[in-house]
Motif scaffolding. Structure first.
Motif, mmCIF file in Angstrom:
data_model
loop_
_atom_site.group_PDB
_atom_site.id
_atom_site.type_symbol
_atom_site.label_atom_id
_atom_site.label_comp_id
_atom_site.label_asym_id
_atom_site.label_seq_id
_atom_site.Cartn_x
_atom_site.Cartn_y
_atom_site.Cartn_z
ATOM 1 N N LEU A 13 30.220 34.412 42.142
ATOM 2 C CA LEU A 13 29.835 35.133 43.806
ATOM 3 C C LEU A 13 28.773 34.049 44.132
ATOM 4 O O LEU A 13 28.535 34.104 44.831
ATOM 5 N N ARG B 103 35.850 30.138 48.282
ATOM 6 C CA ARG B 103 35.578 30.144 46.493
ATOM 7 C C ARG B 103 34.830 32.283 46.731
ATOM 8 O O ARG B 103 35.437 32.186 46.022
ATOM 9 N N GLU B 104 34.109 31.847 47.907
ATOM 10 C CA GLU B 104 33.554 33.400 48.070
ATOM 11 C C GLU B 104 34.389 34.231 47.941
ATOM 12 O O GLU B 104 35.080 35.656 47.295
ATOM 13 N N VAL C 174 31.650 41.156 51.737
ATOM 14 C CA VAL C 174 32.003 39.986 51.758
ATOM 15 C C VAL C 174 33.470 40.168 52.728
ATOM 16 O O VAL C 174 34.195 39.294 53.421
ATOM 17 N N ALA D 24 36.504 35.103 45.165
ATOM 18 C CA ALA D 24 35.665 35.740 43.999
ATOM 19 C C ALA D 24 36.053 37.199 44.257
ATOM 20 O O ALA D 24 35.692 38.419 42.958
ATOM 21 N N ALA D 25 35.168 37.593 45.468
ATOM 22 C CA ALA D 25 35.351 38.493 46.727
ATOM 23 C C ALA D 25 36.754 39.505 45.707
ATOM 24 O O ALA D 25 36.653 41.022 45.100
ATOM 25 N N SER E 155 28.159 30.490 43.931
ATOM 26 C CA SER E 155 28.127 29.409 44.490
ATOM 27 C C SER E 155 27.038 30.554 46.090
ATOM 28 O O SER E 155 27.869 29.218 46.785
ATOM 29 N N VAL F 122 29.901 43.481 47.430
ATOM 30 C CA VAL F 122 31.903 43.207 48.281
ATOM 31 C C VAL F 122 32.587 42.996 48.957
ATOM 32 O O VAL F 122 32.777 42.036 48.757
ATOM 33 N N LEU G 43 31.019 31.856 53.729
ATOM 34 C CA LEU G 43 32.072 32.563 53.182
ATOM 35 C C LEU G 43 34.034 31.850 52.839
ATOM 36 O O LEU G 43 34.283 31.721 54.079
#
Lengths: 180, 540
Positions: B486, B395-396, B371, B399-400, B489, B368, B392
């Motif tokens: 994450l 959404r990604e 990311v 979430a991270a 997705s 994470v 990325l």
């Protein structure tokens, strides 16, 4: 929500099965193996010298101070700038110096600080040396004899490398007891 | 040999042992989670539990399975403790009080293993084995399952499934944790660790409590759990009798978190991706070890709260390792450390426990953070960031960010409220800056699912029992759900090809970015709190 309940119920079933394996069979297997000759004495702590509890009286070598209130093991949890603890340590130093008849600056660190477990069986070589004349005199043993007993109760580092050396007080006091 | 030389050699031995073992072991773990065959015992588990091992789950179902499993885990553990008096081997310890049972149930299910009780007087042997040991296994297996699900998010393309949680859970428990724990439990007994169903043993006229220690000790370290079978935890001679057992325990703590970087590299088909993560983890682990060791070696009362057989080097090694993973076992009392030494242990947790972190949690936390690091790099060069061939997007990154920020929010809000409550003053052993450190440490430990403590703090009051339980639960499950979201997705995306514009994630540039992100996020969030606690104390 129904999905969550379904998953939780599946989870309960899986947990019960894994409980049988890891919570019953696994400890039972370890316990059973630990009954083997050679392991049994360790497993049941037969005549153990792993823990040290101070023996009252001038006949004995004293352990490090203990902050534990048995049966609960533990340390003082005092930080290094704690003023109450300064007083406690100073008092210990005074008492030990008086008891052994030496100057205060000869009292080593381990003699005045509590261990983490409150059951530390070890003291430093310096603290053992400090107590030697008293223990020899009280037990009617020669200092040379007691010095030999100290050497026999001294644990080196594991494999000569791991951890720190120390004198095992529990083993030493038992040796003193059987020597008199 | 001097203490320092022996200590350095010991660290060398540990590093070599891990370097040798983590390759085959990490590859073994990769095979466990990618193979399609079920063993006979596993098939029996699925049959009895009536789950279909061959159907895969979407991220939402996977997350509900994790939450559902953990929920029933809390309930079962709570009930076991509350009915202890009718269970065998309770040695008259009686039912565990309600607030303690509640806190402990959440604590062990979340892999925190924070202990607001004294095992010697509160916890009987049946609850230790049938309740706590089980959660030592399965909470570790849950962490690994979530990590593997995230890795699948990177390896799969245009997929809507992440795997089957029940399969991942069962395989992690039976093929990874159980065999290693069993072997090392026996090694520990052979090295002096007790394994007794009696309540105590007579030592020169005093009774010292015993317990079935070895079986739980092995999984306690291997699963980065850390809950002591006895109150003094791995400082107790019955849990950790020598320098040799101490090294074994440190090795067990690090074995899986280190090996999982290899598992990751193997699963994504590029081992260098794992090397770079391990490199960053290793540098930060070594740096903080140096701080703790040096600080403790120059303390005013260096042996207070330390066992003589461990001395300073082995105490510093254990303290650094237990807080850099999510273990929380202790072989010395961190509360008695110097300002800087205790600050080092605290800092390890505030990094978010990814150097190398707990079993599974370390890997997913560092991924994470990777990311986040790639997102920051993308901002700097003005390109849509990618990691391992996945874009990325909003959404990604959201979430991270949720996953990363849950812990600081819990620590700062929890510690902030506790600091102004009048009742907190009586709960502290130490005053001034060190008193604040005790509070900060408690919330950092709970929210990171570490479980170690500046143990001078008395946490049996209702506020601490409840608020720390909330921190443990949210600190565990908010990141888990965010990580699975994450993963879902990422899995849904098609892989983008590597081009000349792709920032490589195997070299020193990425390592610097990742290490920088870890340090920067912790620094930006926690410098004010650290300045009032451990830093102020170190300057006294």
């Amino acid at each position: 929500m129904t999905n969550f309940v379904a998953q939780a119920l599946a989870g309960l079933r899986v947990l019960l099965v894994l409980t049988v394996i890891t919570g019953v069979l696994y400890p039972a297997a370890v316990w059973t193996v630990s009954r083997a000759p050679g392991l049994h004495a360790n497993a049941e702590a037969v005549d153990t010298t792993l823990v040290g509890i101070d023996r009252q009286g001038d006949r004995w070598f004293h352990t490090r101070p203990s902050a534990a209130t048995l049966p609960a093991s533990g340390g003082s949890n005092k930080g290094e700038h704690d003023e109450d603890q300064d007083a406690v340590v100073a008092q210990r130093r005074t008492e030990i110096a008086r008891r052994e008849g030496v100057a205060q600056d000869r009292v080593p660190q381990d003699a005045v600080t509590a261990s983490a477990s409150g059951l530390d069986p070890h003291i430093s070589a310096a603290y053992a040396e400090l107590q030697l004349p008293r223990v020899a005199g009280e037990n009617g043993l020669s200092e040379q004899r007691v010095r030999e007993l100290i050497a026999a109760s001294t644990d080196g580092r594991s494999a000569g490398l791991l951890g720190e050396p120390g004198v095992n007080v529990t083993a030493l006091n038992r040796a003193v007891e059987s020597a008199t | 040999m001097s203490s320092t030389a022996a200590g350095l050699l010991q660290v060398g031995v540990l590093v070599v042992a891990l370097a040798v073992v983590h390759r085959p072991f990490g590859d073994h773990v990769a095979r466990v989670y990618t193979g399609s065959e079920h063993t006979r015992i596993e098939r029996a588990v699925y049959r009895v539990a009536r789950v279909d091992p061959d159907s895969e789950q979407r991220w939402g179902t996977y997350a509900r399975a994790v939450l559902g499993f953990s929920f029933v885990g809390v309930v079962l553990l709570f009930v076991l403790q509350r009915t202890q008096s009718v269970l065998p081997f309770d040695h008259g310890r009686g039912d565990v009080p309600t607030s303690t049972a509640f806190n402990t149930a959440i604590s062990f299910v979340t892999n925190t293993n924070w202990q607001s009780y004294v095992p010697e007087t509160v916890m009987g042997h049946t609850v230790q084995m049938v309740g706590l040991t089980v959660q030592n296994f399965v909470s570790g297996a849950v962490g690994m399952a979530v990590a593997v699900a995230l890795v699948r998010g990177f390896t799969r393309s245009r997929a809507d499934r992440l795997g089957n949680f029940w399969v991942d859970l069962t395989r992690g428990t039976l093929r990874v944790l159980l065999p290693v724990a069993f072997v090392f439990a026996i090694v520990l007994v052979a090295s002096g660790v007790v394994m007794s169903l009696e309540s105590g043993v007579d030592v020169d006229g005093h009774t010292v409590a015993t317990a079935p220690v070895a079986s739980q000790e092995a999984i306690k370290e291997l699963g980065t759990n850390g809950g002591g079978v006895l109150n003094a935890n791995s400082a107790h001679p019955f849990e950790n009798p020598s320098g040799w057992t101490n090294l074994i325990e440190v090795f067990l703590i690090l074995l899986i978190p280190v090996s999982l970087t290899r598992t990751f590299g193997t699963m994504v088909g590029d081992r260098r991706q794992g090397h770079v993560l391990l490199g960053v983890m290793g540098v930060l682990w070594t740096a903080v070890l140096g701080v703790i060791w040096a600080a403790e070696a120059s303390g005013l009362r260096p042996l207070e709260g330390k066992e003589l057989r461990f001395g300073i080097p082995s105490s510093a090694l254990f303290a650094n390792t237990t807080t850099a993973t999510s273990t929380g076992a202790v072989n010395s009392m961190h509360d008695s450390f110097t300002g800087l030494g205790g600050g080092g242990t605290l800092l390890n947790m505030l990094f978010g426990e990814m150097t190398p972190g707990g079993v599974g949690t370390g890997l997913y936390s560092v991924l994470v953070m990777s990311v986040i690091a790639m997102f920051l790099a993308g901002l700097m060069v003005g390109r849509t960031p990618e990691y391992l061939g996945k874009k990325l997007g909003q959404r990604e990154v959201t979430a991270a960010a949720v996953s990363i920020l849950a812990m600081p929010a819990l620590v700062l809000v929890g510690a902030g409220i506790a600091a102004v409550l009048p009742s907190t003053r009586e709960a502290l052993t130490n005053s001034g800056a060190h008193g604040l450190s005790e509070i900060l440490y408690a919330y950092a430990s709970a929210s990171n699912n570490n479980g170690s403590a500046f143990a001078g703090i008395t946490v049996t009051g209702d506020w601490f029992q409840a608020s720390l339980a909330v921190c443990m639960a949210f600190g565990r499950f908010v990141p888990i759900v965010a990580v699975l979201c994450l993963a879902g997705s990422l899995a849904a995306q098609k892989k983008v090809p590597v081009t000349a514009g792709t920032l490589p994630t195997t070299g020193p540039l990425f390592a610097t970015l990742l290490g920088g992100a870890i340090v920067l996020v912790a620094a930006l969030t926690f410098v004010p709190a650290l300045a009032l606690g451990p830093i102020a104390e170190a300057l006294l």
